[in-house]
Design a protein around this motif. Structure first.
Motif, PDB file in Angstrom:
ATOM      1  N   PRO A 186      37.852  27.092  41.051  1.00 57.18           N
ATOM      2  CA  PRO A 186      36.596  26.641  40.415  1.00 57.18           C
ATOM      3  C   PRO A 186      36.134  27.618  39.334  1.00 57.18           C
ATOM      4  O   PRO A 186      36.356  28.825  39.441  1.00 57.18           O
ATOM      5  N   ARG A 187      35.514  27.088  38.298  1.00 53.95           N
ATOM      6  CA  ARG A 187      35.068  27.912  37.179  1.00 53.95           C
ATOM      7  C   ARG A 187      34.046  28.949  37.629  1.00 53.95           C
ATOM      8  O   ARG A 187      33.073  28.631  38.302  1.00 53.95           O
ATOM      9  N   LEU A 188      34.271  30.186  37.242  1.00 53.45           N
ATOM     10  CA  LEU A 188      33.315  31.257  37.490  1.00 53.45           C
ATOM     11  C   LEU A 188      32.379  31.407  36.298  1.00 53.45           C
ATOM     12  O   LEU A 188      31.195  31.669  36.434  1.00 53.45           O
ATOM     13  N   ILE A 189      32.938  31.232  35.087  1.00 55.34           N
ATOM     14  CA  ILE A 189      32.152  31.355  33.860  1.00 55.34           C
ATOM     15  C   ILE A 189      31.793  29.946  33.399  1.00 55.34           C
ATOM     16  O   ILE A 189      32.665  29.175  33.009  1.00 55.34           O
ATOM     17  N   PRO A 190      30.500  29.589  33.485  1.00 50.47           N
ATOM     18  CA  PRO A 190      30.114  28.224  33.106  1.00 50.47           C
ATOM     19  C   PRO A 190      30.260  27.975  31.615  1.00 50.47           C
ATOM     20  O   PRO A 190      30.156  28.896  30.809  1.00 50.47           O
ATOM     21  N   ARG A 191      30.519  26.720  31.275  1.00 48.29           N
ATOM     22  CA  ARG A 191      30.571  26.331  29.867  1.00 48.29           C
ATOM     23  C   ARG A 191      29.177  25.964  29.417  1.00 48.29           C
ATOM     24  O   ARG A 191      28.426  25.327  30.140  1.00 48.29           O
ATOM     25  N   HIS A 192      28.857  26.377  28.199  1.00 43.14           N
ATOM     26  CA  HIS A 192      27.559  26.028  27.629  1.00 43.14           C
ATOM     27  C   HIS A 192      27.782  25.388  26.266  1.00 43.14           C
ATOM     28  O   HIS A 192      28.525  25.919  25.446  1.00 43.14           O
ATOM     29  N   ALA A 193      27.123  24.257  26.049  1.00 45.67           N
ATOM     30  CA  ALA A 193      27.162  23.650  24.718  1.00 45.67           C
ATOM     31  C   ALA A 193      26.363  24.548  23.776  1.00 45.67           C
ATOM     32  O   ALA A 193      25.250  24.946  24.094  1.00 45.67           O
ATOM     33  N   LEU A 194      26.951  24.879  22.637  1.00 42.79           N
ATOM     34  CA  LEU A 194      26.306  25.828  21.737  1.00 42.79           C
ATOM     35  C   LEU A 194      25.201  25.206  20.895  1.00 42.79           C
ATOM     36  O   LEU A 194      24.292  25.887  20.458  1.00 42.79           O
ATOM     37  N   TYR A 200      43.938  41.527  39.490  1.00 41.10           N
ATOM     38  CA  TYR A 200      42.681  41.436  40.233  1.00 41.10           C
ATOM     39  C   TYR A 200      41.880  40.203  39.811  1.00 41.10           C
ATOM     40  O   TYR A 200      41.455  39.403  40.649  1.00 41.10           O
ATOM     41  N   VAL A 201      41.674  40.038  38.494  1.00 40.43           N
ATOM     42  CA  VAL A 201      40.810  38.951  38.023  1.00 40.43           C
ATOM     43  C   VAL A 201      41.491  37.590  38.107  1.00 40.43           C
ATOM     44  O   VAL A 201      40.815  36.559  38.182  1.00 40.43           O
ATOM     45  N   SER A 202      42.826  37.570  38.111  1.00 37.74           N
ATOM     46  CA  SER A 202      43.535  36.286  38.185  1.00 37.74           C
ATOM     47  C   SER A 202      43.280  35.568  39.505  1.00 37.74           C
ATOM     48  O   SER A 202      43.342  34.345  39.576  1.00 37.74           O
ATOM     49  N   LYS A 203      42.950  36.335  40.543  1.00 37.21           N
ATOM     50  CA  LYS A 203      42.678  35.741  41.856  1.00 37.21           C
ATOM     51  C   LYS A 203      41.400  34.897  41.854  1.00 37.21           C
ATOM     52  O   LYS A 203      41.206  34.064  42.729  1.00 37.21           O
ATOM     53  N   ILE A 204      40.539  35.140  40.863  1.00 35.75           N
ATOM     54  CA  ILE A 204      39.301  34.359  40.779  1.00 35.75           C
ATOM     55  C   ILE A 204      39.270  33.506  39.498  1.00 35.75           C
ATOM     56  O   ILE A 204      38.216  33.140  38.995  1.00 35.75           O
ATOM     57  N   GLY A 205      40.453  33.223  38.978  1.00 35.13           N
ATOM     58  CA  GLY A 205      40.572  32.271  37.873  1.00 35.13           C
ATOM     59  C   GLY A 205      40.258  32.812  36.493  1.00 35.13           C
ATOM     60  O   GLY A 205      39.974  32.050  35.574  1.00 35.13           O
ATOM     61  N   LEU A 206      40.322  34.140  36.328  1.00 43.48           N
ATOM     62  CA  LEU A 206      40.053  34.746  35.027  1.00 43.48           C
ATOM     63  C   LEU A 206      41.307  35.397  34.473  1.00 43.48           C
ATOM     64  O   LEU A 206      42.268  35.627  35.209  1.00 43.48           O
ATOM     65  N   THR A 207      41.288  35.682  33.192  1.00 45.49           N
ATOM     66  CA  THR A 207      42.383  36.414  32.570  1.00 45.49           C
ATOM     67  C   THR A 207      41.800  37.463  31.634  1.00 45.49           C
ATOM     68  O   THR A 207      40.704  37.286  31.089  1.00 45.49           O
ATOM     69  N   LEU A 208      42.509  38.565  31.472  1.00 43.41           N
ATOM     70  CA  LEU A 208      42.056  39.655  30.620  1.00 43.41           C
ATOM     71  C   LEU A 208      42.590  39.457  29.202  1.00 43.41           C
ATOM     72  O   LEU A 208      43.792  39.290  29.007  1.00 43.41           O
ATOM     73  N   ILE A 209      41.703  39.475  28.229  1.00 45.79           N
ATOM     74  CA  ILE A 209      42.075  39.381  26.817  1.00 45.79           C
ATOM     75  C   ILE A 209      41.818  40.747  26.178  1.00 45.79           C
ATOM     76  O   ILE A 209      40.693  41.261  26.254  1.00 45.79           O
ATOM     77  N   VAL A 210      42.855  41.327  25.581  1.00 49.45           N
ATOM     78  CA  VAL A 210      42.723  42.632  24.931  1.00 49.45           C
ATOM     79  C   VAL A 210      43.210  42.504  23.489  1.00 49.45           C
ATOM     80  O   VAL A 210      44.317  42.026  23.241  1.00 49.45           O
ATOM     81  N   ASP A 211      42.370  42.910  22.551  1.00 47.37           N
ATOM     82  CA  ASP A 211      42.749  42.944  21.140  1.00 47.37           C
ATOM     83  C   ASP A 211      42.814  44.406  20.709  1.00 47.37           C
ATOM     84  O   ASP A 211      41.787  45.034  20.457  1.00 47.37           O
ATOM     85  N   LEU A 250      35.877  47.357  35.676  1.00 45.08           N
ATOM     86  CA  LEU A 250      35.809  45.941  36.051  1.00 45.08           C
ATOM     87  C   LEU A 250      34.395  45.398  35.909  1.00 45.08           C
ATOM     88  O   LEU A 250      34.189  44.304  35.365  1.00 45.08           O
ATOM     89  N   VAL A 251      33.421  46.165  36.386  1.00 42.44           N
ATOM     90  CA  VAL A 251      32.021  45.732  36.297  1.00 42.44           C
ATOM     91  C   VAL A 251      31.626  45.569  34.820  1.00 42.44           C
ATOM     92  O   VAL A 251      30.971  44.591  34.450  1.00 42.44           O
ATOM     93  N   ALA A 252      32.042  46.517  33.977  1.00 40.46           N
ATOM     94  CA  ALA A 252      31.741  46.434  32.542  1.00 40.46           C
ATOM     95  C   ALA A 252      32.335  45.166  31.941  1.00 40.46           C
ATOM     96  O   ALA A 252      31.691  44.483  31.129  1.00 40.46           O
ATOM     97  N   LEU A 253      33.555  44.817  32.337  1.00 40.19           N
ATOM     98  CA  LEU A 253      34.203  43.603  31.834  1.00 40.19           C
ATOM     99  C   LEU A 253      33.509  42.343  32.343  1.00 40.19           C
ATOM    100  O   LEU A 253      33.373  41.358  31.608  1.00 40.19           O
ATOM    101  N   PHE A 254      33.064  42.367  33.605  1.00 40.43           N
ATOM    102  CA  PHE A 254      32.364  41.205  34.144  1.00 40.43           C
ATOM    103  C   PHE A 254      31.018  41.003  33.451  1.00 40.43           C
ATOM    104  O   PHE A 254      30.544  39.878  33.309  1.00 40.43           O
ATOM    105  N   ARG A 255      30.414  42.091  33.004  1.00 41.13           N
ATOM    106  CA  ARG A 255      29.101  41.995  32.369  1.00 41.13           C
ATOM    107  C   ARG A 255      29.167  41.561  30.919  1.00 41.13           C
ATOM    108  O   ARG A 255      28.294  40.830  30.443  1.00 41.13           O
ATOM    109  N   ASN A 256      30.191  42.050  30.187  1.00 37.34           N
ATOM    110  CA  ASN A 256      30.188  41.804  28.748  1.00 37.34           C
ATOM    111  C   ASN A 256      31.537  42.175  28.139  1.00 37.34           C
ATOM    112  O   ASN A 256      32.488  42.509  28.854  1.00 37.34           O
ATOM    113  N   ILE A 257      31.574  42.177  26.830  1.00 41.14           N
ATOM    114  CA  ILE A 257      32.746  42.620  26.075  1.00 41.14           C
ATOM    115  C   ILE A 257      32.784  44.140  26.114  1.00 41.14           C
ATOM    116  O   ILE A 257      31.745  44.795  26.035  1.00 41.14           O
ATOM    117  N   VAL A 258      33.975  44.719  26.251  1.00 35.95           N
ATOM    118  CA  VAL A 258      34.130  46.173  26.197  1.00 35.95           C
ATOM    119  C   VAL A 258      34.783  46.530  24.870  1.00 35.95           C
ATOM    120  O   VAL A 258      35.845  46.005  24.525  1.00 35.95           O
TER     121      VAL A 258
END
Length: 198
Positions: free
Chosen positions: A75-83, A43-54, A13-21
């Motif tokens: 509320p958003r946990l991962i902020p949006r950034h204009a690229l 687990y992550v859905s409770k804080i508004g996230l979803t797991l993407i696996v390819d 979980l910590v690895a996923l929160f930090r970056n792409i695995v």
């Protein structure tokens, strides 16, 4: 679940929160993702996230969940950034190169040098009298693409990068179509501008 399994689950979980695995780089985390994907999703859905696996390209990451109009949003946990224009352009170019690479070769990895990326970018940026400043700006965007996980530095080489396949999940066919249309418009504009000078 044993204490050891719980610890492995927490580390994943910590690895996923930090970056792409990535499957190839983190086999222990990848195994946990495969075996416990539903538990991670719960687990992550409770804080508004979803797991993407390819599974095909072998990567997993957490994404902000989208909500319907009739749903109460977390509320958003991962902020949006204009690229920004240049970084968006770089990602489009990398995605287009990966598409061309996949359709023309059986190799698994697209490797580019920093100079190759700079040359591609320069073709789409305005001519400037300060080329040093332009190259410095391109280099900063290459570094940003590395930090975002779209490019990966090759071991033993400071100036060669692998284009990471996760870029396909962020820059889709619709984005590429729009990019190609704009390139066509840009080419027509440059051509008419050059004809006008003659």
């Amino acid at each position: 679940m044993s204490q050891k399994d719980e610890l492995t689950f927490s580390r994943t979980l910590v690895a996923l929160f930090r970056n792409i695995v990535y499957r190839d780089a983190s086999s222990e985390y990848w195994e946990t993702i495969e075996l416990k994907s539903q538990k991670i999703e719960d687990y992550v859905s409770k804080i508004g996230l979803t797991l993407i696996v390819d599974d095909m390209d072998g990567y997993a990451y957490l994404k902000q969940r989208t909500y319907g109009d009739d749903e109460d949003a977390v509320p958003r946990l991962i902020p949006r950034h204009a690229l920004g224009y240049e970084l968006s352009l770089l990602l489009m170019i990398l995605r287009k190169l990966l598409l061309e690479f996949d359709s023309s070769t059986g190799d698994a990895r697209l490797i580019l040098t920093r100079q190759q990326i700079i040359n591609r970018m320069k073709a789409f940026l305005r001519d400037t009298t300060n080329e040093v400043k332009m190259i410095d700006s391109i280099n900063k965007n290459i570094d940003r693409a590395v930090s975002m996980g779209f490019l990966s530095s090759l071991r033993g080489s400071e100036d060669s990068y692998e284009v990471m396949r996760i870029i396909r999940g962020f820059v889709n066919a619709e984005h590429l179509d729009e990019f190609n249309k704009r390139l066509s418009e840009y080419s027509r504009y440059v051509e008419s501008d050059n004809n006008g000078e003659e």
